[in-house]
Scaffold this motif. Structure first.
Motif, PDB file in Angstrom:
ATOM      1  N   LYS A  63      11.285  -7.422 -15.035  1.00  0.00           N
ATOM      2  CA  LYS A  63      10.569  -6.399 -14.279  1.00  0.00           C
ATOM      3  C   LYS A  63       9.174  -6.185 -14.850  1.00  0.00           C
ATOM      4  CE  LYS A  63      14.827  -3.933 -13.104  1.00  0.00           C
ATOM      5  NZ  LYS A  63      15.569  -2.646 -13.204  1.00  0.00           N
ATOM      6  N   ALA A  64       8.204  -6.141 -13.959  1.00  0.00           N
ATOM      7  CA  ALA A  64       6.821  -5.841 -14.326  1.00  0.00           C
ATOM      8  C   ALA A  64       6.123  -5.300 -13.079  1.00  0.00           C
ATOM      9  CB  ALA A  64       6.107  -7.082 -14.858  1.00  0.00           C
ATOM     10  N   GLU A  65       5.208  -4.370 -13.279  1.00  0.00           N
ATOM     11  CA  GLU A  65       4.493  -3.764 -12.155  1.00  0.00           C
ATOM     12  C   GLU A  65       3.137  -3.273 -12.618  1.00  0.00           C
ATOM     13  OE1 GLU A  65       7.071  -0.673 -10.830  1.00  0.00           O
ATOM     14  OE2 GLU A  65       6.622   0.655 -12.506  1.00  0.00           O
ATOM     15  N   ALA A  66       2.240  -3.129 -11.648  1.00  0.00           N
ATOM     16  CA  ALA A  66       0.892  -2.630 -11.930  1.00  0.00           C
ATOM     17  C   ALA A  66       0.359  -1.999 -10.657  1.00  0.00           C
ATOM     18  CB  ALA A  66      -0.022  -3.752 -12.414  1.00  0.00           C
ATOM     19  N   ASP A  67      -0.516  -0.986 -10.806  1.00  0.00           N
ATOM     20  CA  ASP A  67      -1.086  -0.254  -9.679  1.00  0.00           C
ATOM     21  C   ASP A  67      -2.610  -0.244  -9.792  1.00  0.00           C
ATOM     22  OD1 ASP A  67       1.470   0.361  -8.795  1.00  0.00           O
ATOM     23  OD2 ASP A  67       1.563   2.190 -10.010  1.00  0.00           O
ATOM     24  N   ALA A  68      -3.241  -0.202  -8.632  1.00  0.00           N
ATOM     25  CA  ALA A  68      -4.701  -0.076  -8.560  1.00  0.00           C
ATOM     26  C   ALA A  68      -5.036   1.010  -7.555  1.00  0.00           C
ATOM     27  CB  ALA A  68      -5.338  -1.397  -8.144  1.00  0.00           C
ATOM     28  N   VAL A  69      -5.926   1.927  -7.934  1.00  0.00           N
ATOM     29  CA  VAL A  69      -6.280   3.053  -7.070  1.00  0.00           C
ATOM     30  C   VAL A  69      -6.946   2.537  -5.800  1.00  0.00           C
ATOM     31  CG1 VAL A  69      -7.625   5.173  -6.908  1.00  0.00           C
ATOM     32  CG2 VAL A  69      -6.516   4.564  -9.067  1.00  0.00           C
ATOM     33  N   PHE A  70      -6.524   3.090  -4.667  1.00  0.00           N
ATOM     34  CA  PHE A  70      -7.056   2.666  -3.386  1.00  0.00           C
ATOM     35  C   PHE A  70      -7.082   3.865  -2.441  1.00  0.00           C
ATOM     36  CE2 PHE A  70      -6.406   0.802   0.904  1.00  0.00           C
ATOM     37  CZ  PHE A  70      -7.592   0.104   0.988  1.00  0.00           C
ATOM     38  N   LEU A 122      18.336   5.480 -13.105  1.00  0.00           N
ATOM     39  CA  LEU A 122      17.745   6.822 -13.078  1.00  0.00           C
ATOM     40  C   LEU A 122      16.456   6.793 -13.877  1.00  0.00           C
ATOM     41  CD1 LEU A 122      17.949   9.845 -12.310  1.00  0.00           C
ATOM     42  CD2 LEU A 122      19.144  10.199 -14.481  1.00  0.00           C
ATOM     43  N   LYS A 123      15.361   7.257 -13.245  1.00  0.00           N
ATOM     44  CA  LYS A 123      14.052   7.235 -13.895  1.00  0.00           C
ATOM     45  C   LYS A 123      13.430   8.623 -13.828  1.00  0.00           C
ATOM     46  CE  LYS A 123      10.704   4.994 -11.847  1.00  0.00           C
ATOM     47  NZ  LYS A 123       9.846   3.888 -11.344  1.00  0.00           N
ATOM     48  N   TYR A 124      12.796   9.017 -14.918  1.00  0.00           N
ATOM     49  CA  TYR A 124      12.084  10.296 -14.970  1.00  0.00           C
ATOM     50  C   TYR A 124      10.819  10.113 -15.792  1.00  0.00           C
ATOM     51  CZ  TYR A 124      10.847  15.115 -16.121  1.00  0.00           C
ATOM     52  OH  TYR A 124      10.165  16.306 -16.288  1.00  0.00           O
ATOM     53  N   GLY A 125       9.689  10.564 -15.221  1.00  0.00           N
ATOM     54  CA  GLY A 125       8.419  10.452 -15.927  1.00  0.00           C
ATOM     55  C   GLY A 125       7.995   9.022 -16.181  1.00  0.00           C
ATOM     56  N   GLY A 126       8.353   8.094 -15.281  1.00  0.00           N
ATOM     57  CA  GLY A 126       7.987   6.698 -15.461  1.00  0.00           C
ATOM     58  C   GLY A 126       8.861   5.948 -16.440  1.00  0.00           C
ATOM     59  N   LYS A 127       9.926   6.569 -16.964  1.00  0.00           N
ATOM     60  CA  LYS A 127      10.803   5.938 -17.934  1.00  0.00           C
ATOM     61  C   LYS A 127      12.218   5.892 -17.389  1.00  0.00           C
ATOM     62  CE  LYS A 127      12.563   6.411 -22.663  1.00  0.00           C
ATOM     63  NZ  LYS A 127      12.535   7.249 -23.892  1.00  0.00           N
ATOM     64  N   VAL A 161       0.873  -1.173   0.000  1.00  0.00           N
ATOM     65  CA  VAL A 161       0.000   0.000   0.000  1.00  0.00           C
ATOM     66  C   VAL A 161       0.911   1.223   0.000  1.00  0.00           C
ATOM     67  CG1 VAL A 161      -1.783   1.278   1.231  1.00  0.00           C
ATOM     68  CG2 VAL A 161      -1.813  -1.225   1.237  1.00  0.00           C
ATOM     69  N   CYS A 162       0.827   2.043  -1.038  1.00  0.00           N
ATOM     70  CA  CYS A 162       1.741   3.166  -1.225  1.00  0.00           C
ATOM     71  C   CYS A 162       0.964   4.474  -1.291  1.00  0.00           C
ATOM     72  CB  CYS A 162       2.564   3.005  -2.509  1.00  0.00           C
ATOM     73  SG  CYS A 162       3.518   1.472  -2.578  1.00  0.00           S
ATOM     74  N   GLY A 163       1.580   5.521  -0.778  1.00  0.00           N
ATOM     75  CA  GLY A 163       1.021   6.852  -0.860  1.00  0.00           C
ATOM     76  C   GLY A 163       1.723   7.682  -1.916  1.00  0.00           C
ATOM     77  N   ARG A 164       1.182   8.873  -2.162  1.00  0.00           N
ATOM     78  CA  ARG A 164       1.730   9.806  -3.139  1.00  0.00           C
ATOM     79  C   ARG A 164       1.926   9.136  -4.489  1.00  0.00           C
ATOM     80  NH1 ARG A 164       7.040  13.721  -2.385  1.00  0.00           N
ATOM     81  NH2 ARG A 164       6.230  15.487  -3.546  1.00  0.00           N
ATOM     82  N   ALA A 165       0.844   8.552  -5.007  1.00  0.00           N
ATOM     83  CA  ALA A 165       0.940   7.798  -6.251  1.00  0.00           C
ATOM     84  C   ALA A 165      -0.397   7.787  -6.960  1.00  0.00           C
ATOM     85  CB  ALA A 165       1.389   6.365  -5.967  1.00  0.00           C
ATOM     86  N   VAL A 166      -0.327   7.701  -8.290  1.00  0.00           N
ATOM     87  CA  VAL A 166      -1.480   7.470  -9.159  1.00  0.00           C
ATOM     88  C   VAL A 166      -1.008   6.518 -10.249  1.00  0.00           C
ATOM     89  CG1 VAL A 166      -2.621   9.671  -8.722  1.00  0.00           C
ATOM     90  CG2 VAL A 166      -0.897   9.514 -10.519  1.00  0.00           C
ATOM     91  N   PRO A 167      -1.901   5.684 -10.804  1.00  0.00           N
ATOM     92  CA  PRO A 167      -1.463   4.727 -11.820  1.00  0.00           C
ATOM     93  C   PRO A 167      -0.790   5.370 -13.026  1.00  0.00           C
ATOM     94  CG  PRO A 167      -3.639   4.146 -11.003  1.00  0.00           C
ATOM     95  CD  PRO A 167      -3.303   5.483 -10.410  1.00  0.00           C
TER      96      PRO A 167
END
Length: 365
Positions: A123-130, A240-245, A64-70
């Motif tokens: 690597k693979a990841e996915a988010d769900a709004v909560f 190093l990552k910027y803008g999800g890339k 469960v993470c804060g300060r995030a949107v999918p």
């Protein structure tokens, strides 16, 4: 006739194409996805997290993470997540899973998500709004829409290890690279994410803000500090990552802190020796006053004198008593300071029976 042949050829060509077009939606639907049993819950409760489209047999971590949107991901990486209350799950043969996840308030304010990512392998990841009920909500930092950063030079890690690092101090480097703005809008105070991964594990992201503005068509040199935990050693990867890339990745081999090993070896040798010496000093101090100390007893060893006693003799009354035996008298011819006399045929001889010594002894008898 020609029309029939042409129709058959077109059928042979179009049927495979139709099959290929029909497979594309299935492949698109195989992307990793996450679903929640409830979109909102309070701390102390739990929700069911299910997913599809993952790699079969993959090990996943749910947080469960804060300060995030999918759309933008988790700002600050796992530092914005409730790591202590995360759950691990392994996907089945079809790439799906379902497991209960306790609801815990993350260290950062909402908007919140349930973040699912692979631990090992690809690597693979996915988010769900909560929504965590009762948890504070703050707006996310604004992101420039037209500005895009691109790496112009190969990233490198500057710095070296010192003497303290050899004894377990945290290794540190500076990630240096040059980026350019290839977009149409300026990039002001970009928020970058620096991740450190150990071996095959997923990187731990840390948010760093670069102060400055990069105009369209301009470039800038970035210097971002990177630090590992104390005593870290092995193969690491800095990203190093910027803008999800992910813009750049750089390997980092950290040597083992051999100074710590040498210290423990010396400690195992010196401490027992010191304890032994202290124990011996205590023994010497608490011993009785009349006895010889430990150092004196081992410096020189004196043997006691042995006294020869005569055999027991019977007295007139019938009782036995011990009589001390006097040392045997020296023979006359071996008495110190007396000459045994001339030698006969080169040899010394005993006194004659009629000699003066014999006669004197017989007279006394």
């Amino acid at each position: 006739m020609r029309t029939a042949v042409l129709g058959a050829v077109l059928a042979l060509v179009l049927v495979p194409l139709a099959g290929a077009v029909s497979v594309s939606p299935a492949a698109a639907a195989a992307r990793p996805g996450v679903k929640l049993s409830d979109s909102e819950a309070g701390t102390g409760g739990s929700i069911t997290v299910s997913g599809t489209g993952w790699r079969s047999g993959a090990l996943l971590m749910m947080l469960v993470c804060g300060r995030a949107v999918p759309s933008r991901g988790v700002i600050g990486g796992t530092n914005s997540c409730a790591n202590a209350d995360g759950r691990a799950v392994t996907t089945d043969a079809s790439g799906g899973f379902s497991k209960r996840l306790p609801v815990t308030a993350p260290p950062r304010p909402c908007p919140c998500v349930v973040h699912v990512a692979t631990v090992t392998g690809e690597k693979a990841e996915a988010d769900a709004v909560f929504t965590v009920a009762g948890h504070p909500v703050e707006p996310l930092p604004k992101e420039e829409g037209g500005g895009r950063l691109s790496v112009l030079t190969e990233a490198r890690l500057d710095g070296s290890d010192g003497l303290l690092t050899w004894f377990g101090s945290p290794p540190s480097r500076t990630l240096v690279l040059t980026v350019g703005n290839v977009g149409t809008d300026p990039v002001k105070n970009p928020v970058l994410h620096v991740g450190v991964a150990h071996g095959v594990f997923a990187p731990q992201w840390e948010e760093q803000e670069w102060r400055g503005t990069i105009a369209p068509g301009r470039k800038a040199r970035l210097e971002l500090p990177v630090e590992l935990p104390a005593g870290a050693h092995g193969d690491y990867t800095v990203s190093l990552k910027y803008g999800g890339k992910v813009l750049a990745e750089q390997p980092w081999g950290v040597g083992r802190p051999w100074g710590v090993t040498v210290f423990w070896i010396l400690l195992c040798v010196v401490v027992p020796a010191a304890v032994f010496r202290v124990g011996m000093a205590v023994v010497d101090r608490v011993r009785p006053r009349g006895s010889t100390g430990w150092a004196g007893r081992h410096r020189g060893l004196r043997l006691p004198r042995l006294t020869r006693r005569a055999p027991r003799t019977a007295s007139a009354g019938g009782t036995s008593r011990d009589t001390a035996v006097s040392p045997a008298p020296a023979l006359p011819w071996f008495t110190p300071g007396r000459d045994p006399g001339p030698a006969t045929n080169g040899q010394l001889s005993a006194p004659h029976e009629n000699g003066p010594t014999t006669q004197t002894r017989e007279g006394h008898t």
